[in-house]
Scaffold this motif. Structure first.
Motif, PDB file in Angstrom:
ATOM      1  N   PHE A  11      13.511   0.449   7.448  1.00 51.20           N
ATOM      2  CA  PHE A  11      13.357  -0.907   6.918  1.00 51.20           C
ATOM      3  C   PHE A  11      11.982  -1.490   7.270  1.00 51.20           C
ATOM      4  O   PHE A  11      11.385  -2.208   6.458  1.00 51.20           O
ATOM      5  CB  PHE A  11      14.473  -1.811   7.449  1.00 51.20           C
ATOM      6  N   LYS A  12      11.476  -1.158   8.444  1.00 48.78           N
ATOM      7  CA  LYS A  12      10.137  -1.602   8.821  1.00 48.78           C
ATOM      8  C   LYS A  12       9.093  -0.992   7.902  1.00 48.78           C
ATOM      9  O   LYS A  12       8.157  -1.665   7.450  1.00 48.78           O
ATOM     10  CB  LYS A  12       9.855  -1.225  10.281  1.00 48.78           C
ATOM     11  N   GLN A  13       9.260   0.284   7.608  1.00 46.17           N
ATOM     12  CA  GLN A  13       8.323   0.976   6.720  1.00 46.17           C
ATOM     13  C   GLN A  13       8.382   0.400   5.309  1.00 46.17           C
ATOM     14  O   GLN A  13       7.348   0.235   4.654  1.00 46.17           O
ATOM     15  CB  GLN A  13       8.650   2.466   6.687  1.00 46.17           C
ATOM     16  N   ALA A  14       9.588   0.075   4.833  1.00 45.89           N
ATOM     17  CA  ALA A  14       9.735  -0.506   3.494  1.00 45.89           C
ATOM     18  C   ALA A  14       9.038  -1.855   3.407  1.00 45.89           C
ATOM     19  O   ALA A  14       8.324  -2.148   2.433  1.00 45.89           O
ATOM     20  CB  ALA A  14      11.210  -0.642   3.142  1.00 45.89           C
ATOM     21  N   ARG A  15       9.222  -2.691   4.424  1.00 47.69           N
ATOM     22  CA  ARG A  15       8.561  -4.004   4.422  1.00 47.69           C
ATOM     23  C   ARG A  15       7.038  -3.855   4.495  1.00 47.69           C
ATOM     24  O   ARG A  15       6.301  -4.585   3.830  1.00 47.69           O
ATOM     25  CB  ARG A  15       9.078  -4.846   5.592  1.00 47.69           C
ATOM     26  N   ALA A  16       6.567  -2.905   5.311  1.00 50.11           N
ATOM     27  CA  ALA A  16       5.127  -2.679   5.427  1.00 50.11           C
ATOM     28  C   ALA A  16       4.543  -2.205   4.104  1.00 50.11           C
ATOM     29  O   ALA A  16       3.449  -2.640   3.702  1.00 50.11           O
ATOM     30  CB  ALA A  16       4.854  -1.660   6.530  1.00 50.11           C
ATOM     31  N   THR A  17       5.260  -1.321   3.416  1.00 48.23           N
ATOM     32  CA  THR A  17       4.801  -0.843   2.111  1.00 48.23           C
ATOM     33  C   THR A  17       4.683  -1.991   1.119  1.00 48.23           C
ATOM     34  O   THR A  17       3.687  -2.100   0.391  1.00 48.23           O
ATOM     35  CB  THR A  17       5.764   0.224   1.563  1.00 48.23           C
ATOM     36  N   ALA A  18       5.694  -2.854   1.085  1.00 48.11           N
ATOM     37  CA  ALA A  18       5.674  -3.994   0.167  1.00 48.11           C
ATOM     38  C   ALA A  18       4.494  -4.919   0.469  1.00 48.11           C
ATOM     39  O   ALA A  18       3.773  -5.346  -0.442  1.00 48.11           O
ATOM     40  CB  ALA A  18       6.986  -4.761   0.268  1.00 48.11           C
ATOM     41  N   ASN A  19       4.282  -5.226   1.743  1.00 44.80           N
ATOM     42  CA  ASN A  19       3.197  -6.140   2.117  1.00 44.80           C
ATOM     43  C   ASN A  19       1.826  -5.524   1.865  1.00 44.80           C
ATOM     44  O   ASN A  19       0.916  -6.199   1.364  1.00 44.80           O
ATOM     45  CB  ASN A  19       3.343  -6.532   3.589  1.00 44.80           C
ATOM     46  N   ASP A  20       1.667  -4.258   2.221  1.00 47.11           N
ATOM     47  CA  ASP A  20       0.379  -3.583   2.003  1.00 47.11           C
ATOM     48  C   ASP A  20       0.043  -3.517   0.517  1.00 47.11           C
ATOM     49  O   ASP A  20      -1.118  -3.710   0.118  1.00 47.11           O
ATOM     50  CB  ASP A  20       0.413  -2.168   2.584  1.00 47.11           C
ATOM     51  N   THR A  21       1.059  -3.239  -0.304  1.00 48.79           N
ATOM     52  CA  THR A  21       0.832  -3.145  -1.748  1.00 48.79           C
ATOM     53  C   THR A  21       0.470  -4.501  -2.328  1.00 48.79           C
ATOM     54  O   THR A  21      -0.421  -4.600  -3.190  1.00 48.79           O
ATOM     55  CB  THR A  21       2.071  -2.573  -2.448  1.00 48.79           C
ATOM     56  N   ALA A  22       1.158  -5.556  -1.891  1.00 54.39           N
ATOM     57  CA  ALA A  22       0.849  -6.900  -2.388  1.00 54.39           C
ATOM     58  C   ALA A  22      -0.586  -7.290  -2.037  1.00 54.39           C
ATOM     59  O   ALA A  22      -1.298  -7.872  -2.861  1.00 54.39           O
ATOM     60  CB  ALA A  22       1.836  -7.912  -1.808  1.00 54.39           C
ATOM     61  N   ARG A  23      -1.031  -6.948  -0.821  1.00 54.08           N
ATOM     62  CA  ARG A  23      -2.414  -7.253  -0.437  1.00 54.08           C
ATOM     63  C   ARG A  23      -3.401  -6.462  -1.293  1.00 54.08           C
ATOM     64  O   ARG A  23      -4.448  -6.984  -1.693  1.00 54.08           O
ATOM     65  CB  ARG A  23      -2.620  -6.942   1.049  1.00 54.08           C
ATOM     66  N   ALA A  24      -3.063  -5.207  -1.578  1.00 51.88           N
ATOM     67  CA  ALA A  24      -3.944  -4.388  -2.418  1.00 51.88           C
ATOM     68  C   ALA A  24      -4.021  -4.956  -3.831  1.00 51.88           C
ATOM     69  O   ALA A  24      -5.095  -4.947  -4.454  1.00 51.88           O
ATOM     70  CB  ALA A  24      -3.434  -2.953  -2.454  1.00 51.88           C
ATOM     71  N   THR A  30      -6.375  -7.959  -3.900  1.00 49.57           N
ATOM     72  CA  THR A  30      -7.807  -7.650  -3.802  1.00 49.57           C
ATOM     73  C   THR A  30      -8.304  -6.798  -4.968  1.00 49.57           C
ATOM     74  O   THR A  30      -9.508  -6.614  -5.116  1.00 49.57           O
ATOM     75  CB  THR A  30      -8.106  -6.920  -2.487  1.00 49.57           C
ATOM     76  N   SER A  31      -7.380  -6.296  -5.779  1.00 50.72           N
ATOM     77  CA  SER A  31      -7.778  -5.449  -6.895  1.00 50.72           C
ATOM     78  C   SER A  31      -8.376  -6.288  -8.029  1.00 50.72           C
ATOM     79  O   SER A  31      -7.956  -7.423  -8.274  1.00 50.72           O
ATOM     80  CB  SER A  31      -6.566  -4.662  -7.416  1.00 50.72           C
ATOM     81  N   VAL A  32      -9.352  -5.702  -8.712  1.00 52.30           N
ATOM     82  CA  VAL A  32      -9.936  -6.371  -9.877  1.00 52.30           C
ATOM     83  C   VAL A  32      -9.242  -5.920 -11.165  1.00 52.30           C
ATOM     84  O   VAL A  32      -9.600  -6.362 -12.254  1.00 52.30           O
ATOM     85  CB  VAL A  32     -11.454  -6.079  -9.973  1.00 52.30           C
ATOM     86  N   ALA A  33      -8.257  -5.036 -11.041  1.00 48.28           N
ATOM     87  CA  ALA A  33      -7.552  -4.517 -12.213  1.00 48.28           C
ATOM     88  C   ALA A  33      -6.728  -5.620 -12.868  1.00 48.28           C
ATOM     89  O   ALA A  33      -6.182  -6.496 -12.190  1.00 48.28           O
ATOM     90  CB  ALA A  33      -6.641  -3.360 -11.808  1.00 48.28           C
TER      91      ALA A  33
END
Length: 228
Positions: free
Chosen positions: A35-48, A51-54
């Motif tokens: 569950f910690k890994q799932a939350r980290a994945t969600a947060n890291d992806t949202a930050r990416a 910051t993305s210009v796509a």
């Protein structure tokens, strides 16, 4: 003899109790890690995504895939919402007196939902799903790896729509449907609709590989797309 037998039985009972408690504690820690890994994945992806210009759907799906490696990623244009379905796993070492112990894998199925309002930052939600919900994405992941290997091993002259269809689906099971093949310079891009066997889930993938001249083998990459 009776005393010795009693000692043995007591030790076996203690060892069973001990192993059960140790395994239960390790399993809970592994689940917490999932569950910690799932939350980290969600947060890291949202930050990416922030910051993305796509701006187009395929490029944003590429960002989500890069951080989540989710085999199935869908886009709902009406909600400006992306949903990535994937299994998250963690391992723990199981204690046992008998052969067969060692690493045990704990898995959970999640839907990672990313929403974007043009006036706000990206938001991420994590929703646990049943194992059944991840079966199609797991199967598609396996088939994508198979397609990636086969496309990479093909001779350059065989990289046509018909040739790739034959290489990916020689038995006609319709697990793969090659939609388009485009060559630009020394790079070949193959768009393939990859399907699961159950619940009619499919995902478009763009496979890209270099074409060294007119012959030879290459390596292939695979990235999901919104459509083929």
């Amino acid at each position: 003899m009776t005393i010795v037998l009693g000692i043995v039985v007591s030790w076996l009972w203690y060892r069973h109790w001990h192993d059960e408690n140790v395994n239960s504690e390790r399993r809970e820690k592994a689940l917490a890690q999932v569950f910690k890994q799932a939350r980290a994945t969600a947060n890291d992806t949202a930050r990416a995504l922030d910051t993305s210009v796509a701006t187009d759907a395929d490029a944003l799906i590429g960002v989500i895939w890069q951080h989540s490696k989710a085999p199935v990623i869908t886009y709902d244009a009406t909600r400006h919402e992306y949903t990535a379905t994937a299994t998250v796993a963690a391992q723990y070492n199981q204690e046992t007196m008998l052969p067969g112990g060692g690493p045990v894998q704990v898995t959970r199925c999640f839907a990672f939902i990313y929403n974007h309002d043009p006036s706000q930052a990206w938001t991420a939600r994590v929703s646990e799903r049943t194992d059944v919900a991840c079966r199609p994405s797991t199967q598609i992941s396996t088939r994508v790896r198979l397609a990636q290997t086969r496309i990479a091993s093909m001779n350059a002259e065989a990289l046509t729509k018909e040739g790739i269809n034959e290489a990916l689906d020689p038995t006609g099971r319709r697990s793969f449907d090659v939609k388009n093949v485009v060559r630009e310079g020394d790079t070949m891009t193959v768009s393939v609709l990859v399907s699961s066997s159950e619940t009619a889930v499919d995902q478009c993938y763009h496979f890209t590989r270099p074409v060294p001249g007119d012959e030879g083998h290459g390596s292939a990459t695979a990235v999901p797309a919104s459509s083929c």
